[in-house]
Design a protein around this motif. Structure first.
Motif, PDB file in Angstrom:
ATOM      1  N   ASN A  98       0.825  -1.216   0.000  1.00  0.00           N
ATOM      2  CA  ASN A  98       0.000   0.000   0.000  1.00  0.00           C
ATOM      3  C   ASN A  98       0.854   1.258   0.000  1.00  0.00           C
ATOM      4  O   ASN A  98       0.546   2.235  -0.702  1.00  0.00           O
ATOM      5  N   ASP A  99       1.935   1.243   0.770  1.00  0.00           N
ATOM      6  CA  ASP A  99       2.836   2.401   0.811  1.00  0.00           C
ATOM      7  C   ASP A  99       3.481   2.641  -0.558  1.00  0.00           C
ATOM      8  O   ASP A  99       3.616   3.793  -1.002  1.00  0.00           O
ATOM      9  N   ALA A 100       3.887   1.553  -1.232  1.00  0.00           N
ATOM     10  CA  ALA A 100       4.515   1.686  -2.547  1.00  0.00           C
ATOM     11  C   ALA A 100       3.542   2.261  -3.563  1.00  0.00           C
ATOM     12  O   ALA A 100       3.911   3.103  -4.398  1.00  0.00           O
ATOM     13  N   MET A 101       2.288   1.845  -3.486  1.00  0.00           N
ATOM     14  CA  MET A 101       1.280   2.354  -4.416  1.00  0.00           C
ATOM     15  C   MET A 101       0.971   3.820  -4.151  1.00  0.00           C
ATOM     16  O   MET A 101       0.817   4.610  -5.087  1.00  0.00           O
ATOM     17  N   GLN A 102       0.908   4.197  -2.893  1.00  0.00           N
ATOM     18  CA  GLN A 102       0.660   5.598  -2.556  1.00  0.00           C
ATOM     19  C   GLN A 102       1.850   6.471  -2.947  1.00  0.00           C
ATOM     20  O   GLN A 102       1.680   7.581  -3.469  1.00  0.00           O
ATOM     21  N   PHE A 103       3.041   5.970  -2.714  1.00  0.00           N
ATOM     22  CA  PHE A 103       4.267   6.716  -3.011  1.00  0.00           C
ATOM     23  C   PHE A 103       4.362   7.028  -4.500  1.00  0.00           C
ATOM     24  O   PHE A 103       4.776   8.124  -4.900  1.00  0.00           O
ATOM     25  N   THR A 104       3.973   6.075  -5.337  1.00  0.00           N
ATOM     26  CA  THR A 104       4.064   6.243  -6.787  1.00  0.00           C
ATOM     27  C   THR A 104       2.758   6.758  -7.404  1.00  0.00           C
ATOM     28  O   THR A 104       2.649   6.892  -8.624  1.00  0.00           O
ATOM     29  N   CYS A 105       1.770   7.021  -6.549  1.00  0.00           N
ATOM     30  CA  CYS A 105       0.482   7.590  -6.976  1.00  0.00           C
ATOM     31  C   CYS A 105      -0.289   6.673  -7.936  1.00  0.00           C
ATOM     32  O   CYS A 105      -0.907   7.140  -8.912  1.00  0.00           O
ATOM     33  N   VAL A 106      -0.267   5.368  -7.669  1.00  0.00           N
ATOM     34  CA  VAL A 106      -1.065   4.447  -8.479  1.00  0.00           C
ATOM     35  C   VAL A 106      -2.174   3.789  -7.646  1.00  0.00           C
ATOM     36  O   VAL A 106      -2.864   2.910  -8.148  1.00  0.00           O
ATOM     37  N   ASP A 107      -2.343   4.221  -6.405  1.00  0.00           N
ATOM     38  CA  ASP A 107      -3.371   3.613  -5.558  1.00  0.00           C
ATOM     39  C   ASP A 107      -4.771   3.790  -6.140  1.00  0.00           C
ATOM     40  O   ASP A 107      -5.643   2.939  -5.945  1.00  0.00           O
ATOM     41  N   ALA A 108      -4.983   4.872  -6.891  1.00  0.00           N
ATOM     42  CA  ALA A 108      -6.303   5.102  -7.497  1.00  0.00           C
ATOM     43  C   ALA A 108      -6.599   4.092  -8.611  1.00  0.00           C
ATOM     44  O   ALA A 108      -7.757   3.934  -9.021  1.00  0.00           O
ATOM     45  N   TYR A 109      -5.548   3.411  -9.093  1.00  0.00           N
ATOM     46  CA  TYR A 109      -5.711   2.443 -10.176  1.00  0.00           C
ATOM     47  C   TYR A 109      -5.637   1.003  -9.660  1.00  0.00           C
ATOM     48  O   TYR A 109      -5.482   0.072 -10.456  1.00  0.00           O
ATOM     49  N   ALA A 110      -5.782   0.811  -8.364  1.00  0.00           N
ATOM     50  CA  ALA A 110      -5.542  -0.486  -7.737  1.00  0.00           C
ATOM     51  C   ALA A 110      -6.299  -1.629  -8.397  1.00  0.00           C
ATOM     52  O   ALA A 110      -5.765  -2.742  -8.562  1.00  0.00           O
TER      53      ALA A 110
END
Length: 252
Positions: A119-131
């Motif tokens: 989750n941290d990696a996705m938030q850091f790279t701003c791809v959490d919205a595309y999960a």
């Protein structure tokens, strides 16, 4: 420290590098630059096995890296390749979770820590919205961010990025530079191939310059400018500009 000691390497049966030695210092950002075809990718691919090391040694913290089990290598060094010939039809979150595989047991059961790192990696790279979106349906730039997140999910101290700005627009390239500096502040060692010479000077502690499949120079950005190293090798001229927002380098 990551050390290449008298490395010779080939791609398939074709020899590419001969007797290359270079050191990447721990906790620094090192940019590897050079003209097309000079051996940058071959050099880095010695770390993931895509290039075959035919002689010499690679030392990671004084330990023989090539003698390590593959799973141990993947726990120590994460690698984002330049090109992926296949894009998996997987949701982005599932793709990023693949970065945790070197740390999981046979059943690949993820702990709360594993989930938090993803989750941290996705938030850091701003791809959490595309999960929940499938990676093969995304634009090239967003997909590149997703693969970057997967690379970071390995949670390695050494991060190797081969042309990570591929597919990124100007805003994405600026954000990538900011992320790399944040990783350095977290104590990570970042080694990356860049074609943007100005960006290389701006974000790196050390610049490794390759030419004709050899190491032509290893220097700080300041030394590169003072000694005109990049200008001589690339046959370009450098202009520097400063304003209230920062310092800029332009090559022409």
């Amino acid at each position: 420290m990551l050390e290449f000691c008298n490395i010779s390497a080939s791609c398939g049966t074709t020899p590419i590098l001969n007797n290359i030695s270079v050191c990447f210092k721990k906790g620094e950002v090192t940019a590897v630059i050079g003209p097309n075809g000079c051996g940058k990718t071959t050099l880095l691919q010695c770390l993931n096995g895509s290039s075959k090391v035919t002689s010499g040694a690679i030392l990671l913290e004084k330990t023989d890296y090539l003698a390590m089990p593959l799973k141990e290598r993947a726990r120590r060094v994460s690698f984002l390749p330049q090109v992926r010939t296949m894009i998996p039809s997987l949701p982005v979150k599932t793709l990023v979770e693949h970065g945790r595989f070197p740390h999981l047991g046979f059943a690949r059961k993820k702990s709360e820590t594993d989930i938090a790192i993803v989750n941290d990696a996705m938030q850091f790279t701003c791809v959490d919205a595309y999960a929940e979106q499938y990676a093969d349906t995304l634009s090239g730039g967003i997909r590149q961010r997703a693969f970057f997140a997967m690379t970071l999910a390995q949670d390695c101290d050494y991060i190797v990025l081969d042309e990570p700005a591929t597919y990124l627009d100007l805003k994405g390239q600026r954000e990538l530079a900011e992320m790399i500096l944040q990783l350095k502040n977290q104590g990570k060692t970042v080694i990356l191939v860049l074609h943007d010479l100005g960006q290389a000077l701006k974000i790196s502690d050390t610049v490794v310059i390759m030419q004709d499949r050899k190491i032509a120079a290893t220097a700080t950005p300041k030394e590169c400018m003072q000694q005109h190293i990049i200008e001589d090798i690339f046959d370009v001229r450098l202009k520097e500009f400063s304003d209230d927002e920062g310092h800029y380098y332009f090559f022409y």
